[in-house]
Design an enzyme around this catalytic site. Structure first.
Site, PDB file in Angstrom:
ATOM      1  CB  SER A 113     -85.049 -66.121  85.213  1.00 37.12           C
ATOM      2  OG  SER A 113     -84.234 -66.915  84.379  1.00 37.12           O
ATOM      3  CE1 TYR A 150     -80.491 -64.762  88.184  1.00 38.33           C
ATOM      4  CE2 TYR A 150     -80.736 -66.605  86.670  1.00 38.33           C
ATOM      5  CZ  TYR A 150     -80.992 -65.290  87.014  1.00 38.33           C
ATOM      6  OH  TYR A 150     -81.774 -64.511  86.190  1.00 38.33           O
TER       7      TYR A 150
HETATM    8  C1  8X3 Z   1     -81.345 -65.572  82.779  1.00 41.71           C
HETATM    9  C2  8X3 Z   1     -81.647 -66.783  81.992  1.00 41.71           C
HETATM   10  O1  8X3 Z   1     -81.021 -69.226  81.546  1.00 41.71           O
HETATM   11  O2  8X3 Z   1     -79.207 -67.600  81.684  1.00 41.71           O
HETATM   12  O3  8X3 Z   1     -82.259 -65.364  83.795  1.00 41.71           O
HETATM   13  O4  8X3 Z   1     -80.350 -68.318  83.666  1.00 41.71           O
HETATM   14  S1  8X3 Z   1     -80.502 -68.019  82.267  1.00 41.71           S
END
Ligand code: 8X3
Length: 255
Positions: free
Chosen positions: A142, A155
């Site tokens: 990501s 995350y």
């Molecule tokens: C998802 C993109 O920018 O919302 O992986 O983290 S973000």
């Protein structure tokens, strides 16, 4: 020139929805035989029916798979047997609390799935690829791994880990013929935000309002491109943003 993927066996984790499901459809269209794993088995069953409607000859096997569960990972790899393509797609974000207010169970869930799960599955599938001197591992990273943002520390850290693991694997696999790619999308219209907000659909909807996010099919098409490169080409990293997004925090929204 693009490689013919007819009959190439492809395993996809987190295949029941979003990028995983779209990648399954993309690889089926390219002639791959699919081995799909996800926690929500009924949705895999529905996906298999959809794929068969579009591609009646497609070979699609489905298996229950929670990548955070080591025994299920082993069963999935055993059932899959040798594959030419592995798409490590299973992953999630949970919560948007700052670290100071953070919850260990959410941190653990993300790390267990996005990092440990990816490592576990990769370790199970790599020996066969190394033995056959070829194969492609696609990690779904990501842009969060490139640019951390407030409320996303853990995350983002998991996706930065995916980036580091991809790079380390490229070094470790040098000379084996096995390639590893990391596809790093920005905002994609999936259940991602609904999962992050624990089912708050109204809040999730707002994330994608006022601009055109990427669609799961956009990412799937990019994955189709990566895996169909000739064997001597490894797209190590592919960053994919919506045109209306310039960083994890910069959006051009019209509403
Ligand atoms: C998802 C993109 O920018 O919302 O992986 O983290 S973000």
């Amino acid at each position: 020139m693009a490689r013919d993927l007819q009959g190439v066996r492809a395993a996809i984790t987190g295949a029941s929805a979003g990028i995983g499901a779209a990648t399954a459809a993309e690889l089926a269209a390219r002639g791959c035989d699919l081995v799909l794993g996800a926690r929500r088995f009924e949705r895999l069953d529905a996906l298999r029916a959809d794929i068969h409607r579009a591609h009646p000859d497609a070979k699609v096997e489905i298996h229950p798979l929670d990548v955070a569960d080591a025994a299920q990972c082993e069963a999935f790899a055993r059932a899959a047997g040798p594959v030419g393509i592995l798409v490590n797609n299973a992953g999630l974000a949970r919560g948007t609390d700052k670290v100071v207010d953070g919850h260990e169970h959410e941190w653990r869930e993300m790390i267990e799935t996005n990092v440990m799960g990816l490592l576990r599955i990769t370790r199970l599938f790599l020996p066969g690829m190394i033995e056959r001197r070829g194969g492609t591992v696609v990690n779904v990273g990501s842009v969060a791994g490139l640019e951390p943002y407030p409320g996303g520390a853990v995350y983002c850290a998991t996706k930065a880990s995916v980036r580091s693991i991809t790079k380390a694997l490229r070094h470790e696999l040098l000379g084996t013929g096995v390639r590893v790619c990391n596809v790093e999308p920005g905002a994609v219209q999936t259940e991602f935000s609904e999962v992050r907000f624990r089912g708050d659909a109204a809040r999730a909807e707002k994330v994608y309002q006022g601009f055109q996010p990427l669609l799961p099919e956009d990412v799937a098409e990019a994955i189709g491109f990566l895996v169909s490169r000739p064997a001597h080409v490894d797209v190590e990293e592919l960053v994919l943003y919506p045109t209306a997004q310039a960083s994890t925090m910069a959006f051009h929204k019209t509403a």
